[in-house]
Scaffold this active site. Structure first.
Site, mmCIF file in Angstrom:
data_model
loop_
_atom_site.group_PDB
_atom_site.id
_atom_site.type_symbol
_atom_site.label_atom_id
_atom_site.label_comp_id
_atom_site.label_asym_id
_atom_site.label_seq_id
_atom_site.Cartn_x
_atom_site.Cartn_y
_atom_site.Cartn_z
ATOM 1 N N ASN A 9 0.848 -1.192 0.000
ATOM 2 C CA ASN A 9 0.000 0.000 0.000
ATOM 3 C C ASN A 9 0.884 1.243 0.000
ATOM 4 O O ASN A 9 1.486 1.587 1.016
ATOM 5 C CB ASN A 9 -0.917 -0.011 1.233
ATOM 6 C CG ASN A 9 -1.797 1.222 1.304
ATOM 7 O OD1 ASN A 9 -1.989 1.921 0.320
ATOM 8 N ND2 ASN A 9 -2.328 1.495 2.482
ATOM 9 N N LYS A 11 0.017 4.309 -0.241
ATOM 10 C CA LYS A 11 -0.613 5.490 0.361
ATOM 11 C C LYS A 11 -0.424 6.699 -0.568
ATOM 12 O O LYS A 11 -0.539 6.550 -1.787
ATOM 13 C CB LYS A 11 -0.086 5.714 1.778
ATOM 14 C CG LYS A 11 -0.248 4.458 2.642
ATOM 15 C CD LYS A 11 0.063 4.683 4.096
ATOM 16 C CE LYS A 11 -0.126 3.384 4.878
ATOM 17 N NZ LYS A 11 0.065 3.584 6.322
ATOM 18 N N HIS A 96 -9.588 1.355 5.239
ATOM 19 C CA HIS A 96 -8.287 1.500 5.907
ATOM 20 C C HIS A 96 -8.417 2.447 7.098
ATOM 21 O O HIS A 96 -9.218 3.389 7.076
ATOM 22 C CB HIS A 96 -7.255 2.039 4.917
ATOM 23 C CG HIS A 96 -5.844 1.968 5.405
ATOM 24 N ND1 HIS A 96 -5.314 2.900 6.272
ATOM 25 C CD2 HIS A 96 -4.862 1.072 5.162
ATOM 26 C CE1 HIS A 96 -4.055 2.584 6.534
ATOM 27 N NE2 HIS A 96 -3.757 1.470 5.875
ATOM 28 N N GLU A 98 -6.713 4.810 8.144
ATOM 29 C CA GLU A 98 -6.491 6.224 7.857
ATOM 30 C C GLU A 98 -7.727 6.850 7.221
ATOM 31 O O GLU A 98 -8.021 8.039 7.438
ATOM 32 C CB GLU A 98 -5.260 6.376 6.953
ATOM 33 C CG GLU A 98 -3.972 6.051 7.700
ATOM 34 C CD GLU A 98 -2.806 5.702 6.809
ATOM 35 O OE1 GLU A 98 -1.725 5.425 7.348
ATOM 36 O OE2 GLU A 98 -2.970 5.691 5.570
ATOM 37 N N GLU A 165 -5.394 -4.911 10.779
ATOM 38 C CA GLU A 165 -4.354 -3.896 10.964
ATOM 39 C C GLU A 165 -4.603 -3.153 12.275
ATOM 40 O O GLU A 165 -5.395 -2.219 12.319
ATOM 41 C CB GLU A 165 -4.330 -2.918 9.782
ATOM 42 C CG GLU A 165 -5.713 -2.445 9.299
ATOM 43 C CD GLU A 165 -5.649 -1.148 8.521
ATOM 44 O OE1 GLU A 165 -4.630 -0.890 7.894
ATOM 45 O OE2 GLU A 165 -6.634 -0.383 8.597
ATOM 46 N N GLY A 171 2.539 2.513 10.843
ATOM 47 C CA GLY A 171 3.448 3.634 10.692
ATOM 48 C C GLY A 171 4.153 4.044 11.966
ATOM 49 O O GLY A 171 4.814 5.083 12.003
ATOM 50 N N SER A 204 3.345 -2.214 10.269
ATOM 51 C CA SER A 204 4.806 -2.224 10.407
ATOM 52 C C SER A 204 5.412 -3.575 10.012
ATOM 53 O O SER A 204 6.307 -4.085 10.680
ATOM 54 C CB SER A 204 5.211 -1.839 11.829
ATOM 55 O OG SER A 204 4.822 -0.511 12.123
#
Length: 241
Positions: A9, A11, A96, A98, A165, A171, A204
């Site tokens: 991904n 991003k 996701h 985010e 996730e 991150g 990660s």
């Protein structure tokens, strides 16, 4: 046997020129990747066209990072599933963390996006996971099961990938302990009542921990963030032992 699915991904990274440079460094590494291992690149909308042309005829599948639930309409800034299909997209990331955190995504809108993707023949990668506060409050299982219950209404499980996730591991450099990730993914699989749905771990994932992650019996793949941006790094993950 459940298929193994490794997805990178990107991003909001990589211009079209940078995307092409990545492929020049990455594609030769696939010569030693087992054929049954699925490799996906989830790229920004602006990279889809050039990536589609460069990946045509290869074993790498192309994914978008979001999709709207309507096929067309007055939704400025959104992209529909038929538009993605025209670009050669096979997969799309939905829900996701985010998107949930920064753009108001809810389980209801996730469900609508999942069904829209499947209606157009695109396989969604549904992301679920808990925040640090929720984990500390011992709410991990409750949160994830709610995301599944509300997000998967009317969704075809035979055309779905799920990514667990933990939000606190995305991150941050912190990785969920492999045994714990395996345990949670086992809970997800039990809730689905469909043992063939591939379930990835995301958070990660790096070259240094991918072998341990993929050795877990419940984990079928990885949704890779930062480590997917560099060709050699992502190649090492794709070619895990």
């Amino acid at each position: 046997m459940r298929r193994k699915v490794i997805a990178g991904n990107w991003k909001m990274y990589k211009t079209q020129a940078e995307a092409q440079d990545f492929l020049h460094g990455f594609m030769p590494h696939l010569e030693k990747t087992p054929e049954e291992r699925e490799v996906i690149l989830c790229v920004p909308f602006t990279d889809l066209s050039i990536m589609s042309r460069n990946l045509h005829g290869s074993r790498v599948r192309l994914a978008a990072q979001n999709v709207h639930w309507a096929t067309e309409g007055a939704y400025t800034g959104e992209v529909s599933a038929p538009m993605l299909v025209e670009m050669g997209v096979s997969y799309v990331v939905v829900g996701h963390s985010e998107r949930r955190q920064y753009f108001g995504e809810t389980d209801e809108t996730v469900n609508k996006r999942l069904k829209a993707a499947q209606a157009a023949g695109v396989i969604p990668i549904l992301c679920v996971g808990e925040t640090k506060g929720q984990r500390d409050a011992d709410q991990t299982e409750t949160v994830i099961l709610q995301q599944l219950d509300e997000g998967l209404v009317g969704v075809d499980l035979s055309r779905l990938v799920i990514a667990y996730e933990p939000v606190w591991a995305i991150g941050t450099g912190d990785t969920c302990e492999t045994l714990e990730a395996n345990r949670v993914i086992g809970l997800i699989r039990k809730q689905l009542k469909d043992g063939d749905v591939p379930i990835q771990y995301g958070g990660s994932v790096k070259p240094g921990n991918v072998d341990e992650i993929m050795a877990q019996p419940e984990i079928d793949g990885a949704l890779v963030g930062g480590a997917s941006l560099e060709p050699d790094s992502f190649a090492r993950i794709v070619n895990y032992q």
